[in-house]
Design a protein around this motif. Structure first.
Motif, short mmCIF file in Angstrom:
data_model
loop_
_atom_site.label_atom_id
_atom_site.label_comp_id
_atom_site.label_asym_id
_atom_site.label_seq_id
_atom_site.Cartn_x
_atom_site.Cartn_y
_atom_site.Cartn_z
N VAL A 2 5.37 -21.99 -0.16
CA VAL A 2 6.27 -21.33 0.77
C VAL A 2 7.10 -22.38 1.51
CG1 VAL A 2 6.44 -19.86 2.81
CG2 VAL A 2 4.72 -19.38 1.06
N GLN A 3 8.40 -22.14 1.56
CA GLN A 3 9.29 -23.03 2.31
C GLN A 3 10.22 -22.18 3.16
OE1 GLN A 3 11.74 -25.67 -0.04
NE2 GLN A 3 11.96 -27.12 1.65
N GLY A 26 9.52 -18.84 -2.07
CA GLY A 26 8.09 -18.73 -2.34
C GLY A 26 7.39 -17.72 -1.46
N TYR A 27 8.17 -16.87 -0.83
CA TYR A 27 7.60 -15.88 0.10
C TYR A 27 8.36 -14.57 -0.09
CZ TYR A 27 5.64 -14.01 4.48
OH TYR A 27 4.96 -13.27 5.42
N THR A 28 7.93 -13.81 -1.07
CA THR A 28 8.57 -12.54 -1.37
C THR A 28 7.49 -11.50 -1.52
OG1 THR A 28 10.31 -13.73 -2.57
CG2 THR A 28 10.17 -11.35 -2.91
N ALA A 77 16.97 -8.86 0.15
CA ALA A 77 17.62 -9.26 -1.10
C ALA A 77 17.91 -10.75 -1.11
CB ALA A 77 18.89 -8.46 -1.31
N LYS A 78 18.19 -11.31 0.08
CA LYS A 78 18.50 -12.73 0.19
C LYS A 78 17.30 -13.55 0.65
CE LYS A 78 23.41 -12.04 1.25
NZ LYS A 78 24.49 -12.29 2.22
N PRO A 102 0.59 -14.83 6.61
CA PRO A 102 0.16 -14.59 5.21
C PRO A 102 0.70 -13.25 4.73
CG PRO A 102 -1.67 -15.39 6.52
CD PRO A 102 -0.56 -15.11 7.48
N PRO A 103 0.91 -13.12 3.45
CA PRO A 103 1.49 -11.88 2.93
C PRO A 103 0.63 -10.67 3.24
CG PRO A 103 0.63 -13.22 1.16
CD PRO A 103 0.61 -14.07 2.40
N ASN A 104 1.31 -9.55 3.36
CA ASN A 104 0.64 -8.27 3.58
C ASN A 104 -0.21 -8.25 4.85
OD1 ASN A 104 1.72 -7.26 1.10
ND2 ASN A 104 0.14 -8.41 0.03
N THR A 105 0.27 -8.95 5.86
CA THR A 105 -0.33 -8.85 7.19
C THR A 105 0.74 -8.36 8.15
OG1 THR A 105 0.19 -11.18 7.71
CG2 THR A 105 -1.97 -10.71 6.74
N TYR A 106 0.30 -7.88 9.28
CA TYR A 106 1.22 -7.30 10.24
C TYR A 106 1.30 -8.16 11.48
CZ TYR A 106 1.26 -3.34 7.12
OH TYR A 106 1.42 -2.55 6.02
N CYS A 107 2.19 -7.72 12.39
CA CYS A 107 2.54 -8.57 13.53
C CYS A 107 1.71 -8.30 14.78
CB CYS A 107 4.01 -8.40 13.89
SG CYS A 107 5.17 -9.22 12.76
#
Length: 128
Positions: A2-3, A26-28, A77-78, A102-107
């Motif tokens: 991830v960058q 690297g973060y989609t 998209a961007k 981390p992916p699939n976590t909330y705020c």
């Protein structure tokens, strides 16, 4: 890998506006939490805004002092996160950082820095 790369910082006069961008690679992910933080010299890093996003909805969080002046948004998209800053004041002067959880976590607890795994290098905003 991830960058996060921030851009858009500048010197601006009081009352002016800036839009910061954070390009993510690297973060989609379909669900994520990303935020903006800032750190002024001699002060701790503080949360400015964050956004919870999934496929259909998003929800923004703001520090009290930024409500009504700053707007966080994303362009999936961007793979880019934005921070629109209006009515800037000298006290907004700081290095601004983009961060992601981390992916699939909330705020939950969105302003807590240690909950973010990924950080950009920052972009300087100076209001003078």
């Amino acid at each position: 890998h991830v960058q996060l790369v921030e851009s858009g910082g500048a010197l601006v006069q009081p009352g002016g506006s800036l839009r910061l961008s954070c390009a993510a690679s690297g973060y989609t992910y379909s669900s994520y939490c990303m935020g903006w933080f800032r750190q002024a010299p001699g002060k701790e890093r503080e949360g400015v805004a964050a956004i919870d996003s999934d496929d259909s909805t998003s929800y923004a969080y703001y520090a009290d002092s930024e409500k009504g002046r700053f707007t966080i948004s994303q362009d999936n998209a961007k793979n880019t996160l934005y921070l629109q800053m209006n009515s800037l004041q000298p006290e907004d002067t700081a290095m601004y950082y983009c961060a992601a959880r981390p992916p699939n976590t909330y705020c939950g607890g969105w302003a807590v820095t240690w909950r973010y795994n990924y950080w950009g290098q920052g972009t300087q905003v100076t209001v003078s």
